[in-house]
Design a protein around this motif. Structure first.
Motif, mmCIF file in Angstrom:
data_model
loop_
_atom_site.group_PDB
_atom_site.id
_atom_site.type_symbol
_atom_site.label_atom_id
_atom_site.label_comp_id
_atom_site.label_asym_id
_atom_site.label_seq_id
_atom_site.Cartn_x
_atom_site.Cartn_y
_atom_site.Cartn_z
ATOM 1 N N ASP A 318 0.788 -1.233 0.000
ATOM 2 C CA ASP A 318 0.000 0.000 0.000
ATOM 3 C C ASP A 318 0.822 1.286 0.000
ATOM 4 N N VAL A 319 2.105 1.200 -0.224
ATOM 5 C CA VAL A 319 2.917 2.416 -0.195
ATOM 6 C C VAL A 319 3.677 2.568 -1.509
ATOM 7 N N GLY A 320 4.049 3.802 -1.825
ATOM 8 C CA GLY A 320 4.733 4.066 -3.086
ATOM 9 C C GLY A 320 6.190 3.660 -3.072
ATOM 10 N N TRP A 321 6.857 3.801 -1.916
ATOM 11 C CA TRP A 321 8.248 3.405 -1.785
ATOM 12 C C TRP A 321 8.329 2.042 -1.120
ATOM 13 N N ASN A 322 9.437 1.333 -1.342
ATOM 14 C CA ASN A 322 9.600 -0.005 -0.776
ATOM 15 C C ASN A 322 10.914 -0.095 -0.011
ATOM 16 N N TYR A 323 10.932 -0.963 1.039
ATOM 17 C CA TYR A 323 12.097 -1.112 1.889
ATOM 18 C C TYR A 323 12.132 -2.529 2.437
ATOM 19 N N VAL A 324 13.330 -3.075 2.626
ATOM 20 C CA VAL A 324 13.462 -4.366 3.283
ATOM 21 C C VAL A 324 13.497 -4.141 4.790
ATOM 22 N N ALA A 325 13.348 -5.231 5.556
ATOM 23 C CA ALA A 325 13.358 -5.146 7.008
ATOM 24 C C ALA A 325 14.757 -4.790 7.510
ATOM 25 N N SER A 326 14.813 -3.964 8.544
ATOM 26 C CA SER A 326 16.084 -3.529 9.114
ATOM 27 C C SER A 326 16.636 -4.589 10.062
ATOM 28 N N LYS A 327 17.968 -4.595 10.186
ATOM 29 C CA LYS A 327 18.650 -5.581 11.028
ATOM 30 C C LYS A 327 19.637 -4.873 11.963
ATOM 31 N N ALA A 328 19.975 -5.587 13.038
ATOM 32 C CA ALA A 328 20.992 -5.113 13.992
ATOM 33 C C ALA A 328 20.694 -3.689 14.461
ATOM 34 N N VAL A 329 19.446 -3.474 14.871
ATOM 35 C CA VAL A 329 19.010 -2.178 15.388
ATOM 36 C C VAL A 329 18.921 -2.275 16.910
ATOM 37 N N ARG A 330 19.580 -1.341 17.591
ATOM 38 C CA ARG A 330 19.575 -1.322 19.044
ATOM 39 C C ARG A 330 19.142 0.062 19.523
ATOM 40 N N LEU A 331 18.110 0.083 20.362
ATOM 41 C CA LEU A 331 17.569 1.339 20.886
ATOM 42 C C LEU A 331 17.554 1.240 22.405
ATOM 43 N N ALA A 332 18.175 2.214 23.072
ATOM 44 C CA ALA A 332 18.245 2.209 24.530
ATOM 45 C C ALA A 332 17.894 3.579 25.076
#
Length: 515
Positions: A318-332
């Protein structure tokens, strides 16, 4: 015949003579090009466009373009090079604004209030470029359109063939430092970098931009510290690399796309001390990124999106742009207050079953999410194809909402989601935790506390709902001092295990309703 310095200057027009003096080499072999030496007045009234562009054009390697104190009005519409200040194909240069110096972009379309250029544009090839205390402000009333505050256009050199659509030689840009800069009311993005490596952004402030505050596409090796975004027209901070079946380049937007995560997919980012207030999309958004660490994120008043969004989109969705899933993301160390959503993992897979669009790797530690209107935490796929790859530790939620997800925690069409110590404090006896089609769910400790001081007029509902899900909630504790004995806090129509369940007060006669 050899002329003396006095004789030489006597043969040069006054403005040019000052320019010669301004460009004299300093002791450290760095020359300074002063915009006033090229005729800029800096009085906020005079159109300094020609002087600014002439000074920028005189900048050479080992040089600094300097703006002394003053307001430098740039009124030229559609200027040569596409920006007020253009740095193209030069290395070892700096642009420096003195305290009290400002570049005032007054070149909007007078009727439509649309932009006609960027503020400062860096084009490769180039290396070791420093932007210090740059202060750019657009005229009031700018509509979202052409016009980034600071724009850096590079090229993701990886030793491979150029991306599809690329024409001409590679133009890499690396070692870019942006320190103490301010962008206000830009028609498009505050600061955007595309295909750039070796980035350091410190002390950046973006206010009232038409699009994102700070945006990266196909960049790598970056440090961002002390960044604030206020009332931006889109995301506060965005790390976005697009998907294409093969490496591709969009000439019009100068954006790069890859078929999978690469070393140029906004890779190796260290981000700290980010403050976002009132943006019109998300506080921070990651799409197609890898190796990103964020510590110290504070988001307030984001009412049209999430404080922290990690999403994917397969072609055909449903979106005009496309992206793969992100990896190795760390949020603290993240706090979200008065946002529509808090932490959001969103997969938009197609019918192919391609795991590039469903399998994330995101770990959140120490989150405090207060007064979210829809969900405080949400992990979901928009189809029956399950998403995966979210771990959250030490998360506390307070909520009062009674619409959407009630400001609580929701997991839908997901597998392998892992939660550590999750505490939810809600003002009303509504669903605060919901799992639907969640496989292999693992929760160490989930506690739900209801603070309403008296029972509602109608029968109170469940606060924990589990449908079509398996896995385990090792400890589940639910408390509501004003609970009536008829209250059933848990509805479970799934084989998910709950080895330890505690409900207070003990007057509640049945804790779980099963089909």
């Amino acid at each position: 015949m050899t002329l003396s310095r006095r004789a030489l200057l006597a043969r040069v027009p006054a403005v040019s003579a000052v320019a010669v003096l301004a460009a004299c080499s300093l002791g450290d072999q760095r020359t300074v090009v002063d915009v006033r030496a090229f005729g800029a007045k800096g009085d906020g009234i005079t159109d300094d466009s020609e002087a600014i562009q002439a000074a920028a054009g005189a900048l050479r390697a080992n040089g600094t373009l300097r703006f002394p104190r003053g307001v430098y009005r740039f009124a030229k519409r559609w200027p040569p090079g596409g920006a007020a200040i253009v740095i193209s194909g030069i290395s070892d240069v700096a642009v420096e604004f003195d305290p009290g110096a400002e570049l005032y972009m007054d070149n909007l379309n007078p009727t439509e209030r649309t932009g006609s250029s960027h503020g400062l544009l860096v084009r490769g090839p180039g290396s070791r470029i420093a932007l210090r205390n740059v202060n750019i402000r657009w005229a009031d009333g700018a509509q979202r359109s052409l016009g980034d505050g600071i724009r850096v256009e590079g090229f993701p050199t990886a030793g491979d063939d150029p991306p599809n659509g690329w024409s001409g030689p590679p133009t890499p840009v690396d070692q870019v430092a942006v320190s103490g800069c301010t962008v206000r009311s830009s028609p498009q993005t505050g600061v955007v970098m595309l295909g750039v490596s070796g980035i350091k952004v410190t002390g950046l402030r973006v206010t009232d931009s038409g699009a994102d505050g700070l945006h990266f596409n196909a960049c790598r090796h970056a440090v961002v510290d002390e960044f604030s975004a206020v009332n931006t027209g889109d995301d506060g901070l965005a790390l976005v690399t697009y998907f294409a079946p093969g490496a591709a380049f969009d000439k019009e937007s100068h954006t790069f796309s890859f078929p999978e995560l690469t070393e140029w997919s906004n890779a190796d980012f260290t981000v700290s001390n980010v403050n976002v207030f009132g943006c019109r999309a998300n506080g921070v958004r990651l799409a197609g990124a890898t190796g990103v660490g964020i510590e110290g994120l504070d988001v307030v008043g984001v009412h049209s999106g999430s404080a922290f969004l990690v999403d994917s989109a397969e072609p055909g969705t449903d979106v005009g742009w496309n992206y793969v899933a992100s990896k190795a993301v760390r949020l603290a160390d993240v706090t979200a207050t008065d946002c529509d959503m808090g932490v959001h993992l969103l997969a938009r897979p197609g019918a192919s079953g391609d795991q590039r669009f469903t399998d994330f790797d995101v770990h959140v530690h120490d989150a405090k999410l207060d007064d979210c209107a829809t969900w405080a935490v949400r992990a979901e796929s928009l189809t029956g194809q399950q998403t995966s790859g979210l771990r959250i530790d030490n998360c506390s939620v307070t909520a009062t909402s009674t619409t959407g997800g009630n400001g609580g925690v929701g997991i839908a069409n997901a597998r392998g989601i892992s939660l550590g110590d999750m505490s939810i404090r809600h003002a009303e006896p509504v669903v605060a935790f919901r799992a639907d089609n969640a496989g292999q769910l693992a929760i160490d400790h989930l506690s739900v506390a209801i603070t309403r001081s008296e029972p509602p007029e109608t029968a109170p509902g469940h606060v924990v709902v589990v449908d079509r899900s398996d896995g385990v909630i090792y400890e589940l504790s639910i408390g509501w001092p004003a609970a009536p004995s008829s209250w059933i806090p848990v509805r479970q129509s799934a084989p998910l295990a709950i080895p330890s369940l505690t409900v207070t007060p003990p007057v509640v006669t049945a804790a779980v309703r099963r089909p």
